[in-house]
Scaffold this motif. Structure first.
Motif, short mmCIF file in Angstrom:
data_model
loop_
_atom_site.label_atom_id
_atom_site.label_comp_id
_atom_site.label_asym_id
_atom_site.label_seq_id
_atom_site.Cartn_x
_atom_site.Cartn_y
_atom_site.Cartn_z
N GLN A 159 0.88 -1.01 -0.02
CA GLN A 159 -0.02 0.21 0.13
C GLN A 159 0.74 1.17 0.13
O GLN A 159 0.71 2.17 -0.87
N ALA A 160 1.87 1.34 1.01
CA ALA A 160 2.91 2.45 0.78
C ALA A 160 3.69 2.65 -0.42
O ALA A 160 3.47 3.89 -0.88
N ASP A 161 3.56 1.66 -1.08
CA ASP A 161 4.59 1.88 -2.42
C ASP A 161 3.85 2.03 -3.63
O ASP A 161 4.05 2.90 -4.33
N VAL A 208 1.86 5.02 5.43
CA VAL A 208 0.65 4.16 5.60
C VAL A 208 0.64 3.82 7.15
O VAL A 208 1.62 3.40 7.78
N ALA A 209 -0.42 4.05 7.90
CA ALA A 209 -0.43 3.97 9.43
C ALA A 209 -1.51 2.49 9.72
O ALA A 209 -2.35 2.63 9.09
N SER A 210 -0.76 1.78 10.38
CA SER A 210 -1.90 0.83 11.10
C SER A 210 -2.12 1.07 12.37
O SER A 210 -1.35 1.75 12.80
N LEU A 211 -3.28 0.44 13.12
CA LEU A 211 -3.97 1.04 14.30
C LEU A 211 -3.72 -0.08 15.24
O LEU A 211 -3.73 -1.40 14.93
N MET A 212 -3.62 0.33 16.49
CA MET A 212 -3.56 -0.59 17.68
C MET A 212 -4.94 -1.36 17.62
O MET A 212 -5.05 -2.68 17.93
N PRO A 217 7.05 4.73 1.94
CA PRO A 217 7.34 4.12 0.66
C PRO A 217 8.86 3.83 0.39
O PRO A 217 9.65 4.44 0.82
N ILE A 218 9.11 2.79 -0.34
CA ILE A 218 10.46 2.33 -0.70
C ILE A 218 10.57 3.06 -2.08
O ILE A 218 9.82 2.48 -3.05
N ALA A 219 11.52 3.91 -2.58
CA ALA A 219 11.73 4.54 -3.58
C ALA A 219 11.82 3.82 -4.97
O ALA A 219 11.08 3.80 -5.98
#
Length: 502
Positions: free
Chosen positions: A414-416, A422-426, A465-467
């Protein structure tokens, strides 16, 4: 001060009742299920009293098994499955089973709305008439069950019927009202234009409340059967997507929600009622006063992975499949999947499109198929993200919930693909958490939703993101984006062939 608030989440398959304390800690949770009814192909119904009975059972267990004291409950609120039609007569008795959000019988009625109102309907509601919405269901009952229609005194949405049985008060909230596509988004009133056009008395539309507004108190009758204390304040609550947005802390325009369940949802906070995506994205009232949200739906998001698992590797867990996907590189060795297994809703309102794997050759392994499914689902979300970008509705953070937030690989994908943080939640149970936040604000524990979510909503981890991956996905996404146009006619012709040769 009393110690707890309760959030009641009326889902499609079960109800979940959650008790939290002042700091948003879940102190107790109980659930109970109820059946789905499919009397014909395309029909999806439930008995509204099944929701009430299951809710009562869950509340009773929460009070007795989890030792929550009814006297210490400061307030109760709701999250509810959207669009479902509950019809009551003059004695407030249910006239027929509720027609649910995933019922597809109303194509003819949607076409009628389009023919009679066209662009005017979009101007009033900021939505197109879709089979899932409430208005087409009302028109179906008008046409097909006139003896029922003649007895209708009021319609409600699912959570509103449960709340009525708990309080004796009839109402809905603004977020569920917009999901009916009968509310004028500009005036925040039931649309007399729409009702007059389709011979619907305005009197059957329930009174409107803000989500955190008091909607009544627990009646003495319901207190006796549930164990709750009579007089306990009850707040209006919200449609499940609005409640999920609250439970994810989506209260500002710079964040977007990415939710992967059976279907997938991309949802964005909208501060301006004038925003209009011409029905390509749904536009709804938020649980916050004078705020809105837009959303697009991928019909077969997590269900695409479910299909693959039950068809090709039934005895492997989803965790094992996601682990196997790590063996495939970015782009799944040139294999592209489109998740149109049951048609699509956004950005293509197309009931006839079907899914596909493109680029398949003899070198592909099962890991490539799994990874291409994960990527294809997120590419379908990127189609929706692009609508925001094209309208200069920019954002910098994606909050991921549901199945897509359970896997570090899927979160990184998702981030890429989004090229966003991108955030995940507790706490993944954002709908029920949102309902508790509504109750906490209604009860006066916090001055507003922002103050409450600052305490209740906690981030687990950020993915960035990873470039190099971003560059690869930016080359692959335009290829994915072409598949719909090139397979649309093929899909339609194949469906025709299947029907003719069944």
């Amino acid at each position: 001060m009393k110690k707890y608030v309760l959030g009641i989440d009326i889902g499609t398959g079960s109800v979940k009742v959650t008790g939290v304390d002042y700091y948003g800690k879940i102190v107790a949770q109980e659930s109970a299920s109820y059946p789905l009814l499919h009397p014909q192909v395309g029909f999806s119904e439930q008995n509204p009293d099944d929701w009430v009975n299951a809710t009562t059972k869950a509340i009773h267990n929460l009070l007795t098994l989890d030792k929550i004291s009814a006297a210490e409950i400061a307030g109760i609120s709701y999250s509810g499955q959207m669009h479902g039609l509950v019809l009551l007569n003059k004695n407030n008795e249910v006239l027929r089973p509720a027609i649910l959000w995933d019922d597809t019988r109303t194509t003819k009625q949607c076409q009628l709305i389009e023919q009679q109102m066209a662009q005017h309907f979009i101007q009033i509601t900021h939505n197109r008439p879709l089979e899932g919405f409430t208005l087409p269901k009302i028109l179906w009952v008008q046409e097909n069950e006139p003896e029922i229609w003649q007895q209708v005194k009021i319609f409600l949405l699912p959570k509103d019927y449960v709340r009525y049985q708990m309080t004796g008060q009839l109402a809905t909230d603004y977020s569920d009202a917009t999901g009916s596509v009968m509310l004028d988004i500009n005036t925040q009133q039931w649309s007399s234009t729409i009702c007059d056009q389709f011979h619907i008395p305005l009197s059957i539309c329930p009174s409107l409340l803000h989500s955190s507004e008091i909607a009544g108190t627990i009646s003495s009758e319901y207190a006796q059967i549930s164990g709750l204390q009579s007089g306990t304040p009850v707040y209006a609550g919200a449609a499940d997507n609005a409640a999920s947005a609250v439970g994810a802390g989506l209260l500002q325009p710079q964040s977007v929600l990415s939710s992967i369940g059976t279907s997938g949802v991309v949802l964005k906070y909208e501060p301006d009622a004038q925003t209009n995506y011409q029905g390509v994205l749904q536009f709804e009232d938020h649980a916050l006063n004078d705020a809105y949200y837009s959303m697009g739906v991928t019909l077969a998001a997590g269900d695409s992975l479910n299909w693959f698992q039950r068809t090709f590797c039934r005895h492997q867990s989803f965790a094992a499949l996601l682990k196997e996907a790590e063996q495939s590189p970015v782009g799944a060795n040139g294999l592209v999947f489109t998740p149109y297994l049951v048609g699509e809703r956004a950005p293509y309102a197309d009931a006839f499109i079907r899914g596909s794997f493109i680029g398949l050759d003899s070198s592909h392994k099962r890991a490539d198929f799994i990874r291409s499914i994960l990527e294809g689902i997120i590419f379908s979300f990127e189609d929706l993200m692009q609508i925001y970008q094209h309208n200069q509705h920019n954002f910098d953070t994606v909050i991921s919930i549901g199945g897509g937030a359970q896997s570090p690989l899927w979160l990184q994908i998702q981030a890429d693909i989004f090229n966003k943080k991108v955030a995940s939640l507790m706490n993944e149970q954002t709908a029920s958490l949102g309902a508790t936040i509504i109750a906490a604000v209604g009860a006066g524990w916090y001055a507003n939703f922002q103050d409450c979510t600052d305490v209740f909503v906690k981030t687990k981890k950020f993915y960035y993101p990873i470039a190099d991956n971003v560059t690869k996905y930016q080359k692959l996404y335009p290829i994915y984006h072409q598949v719909y146009q090139h397979t649309r006619d093929l899909s339609f012709n194949l469906i025709q062939f299947r029907q003719q040769n069944h």
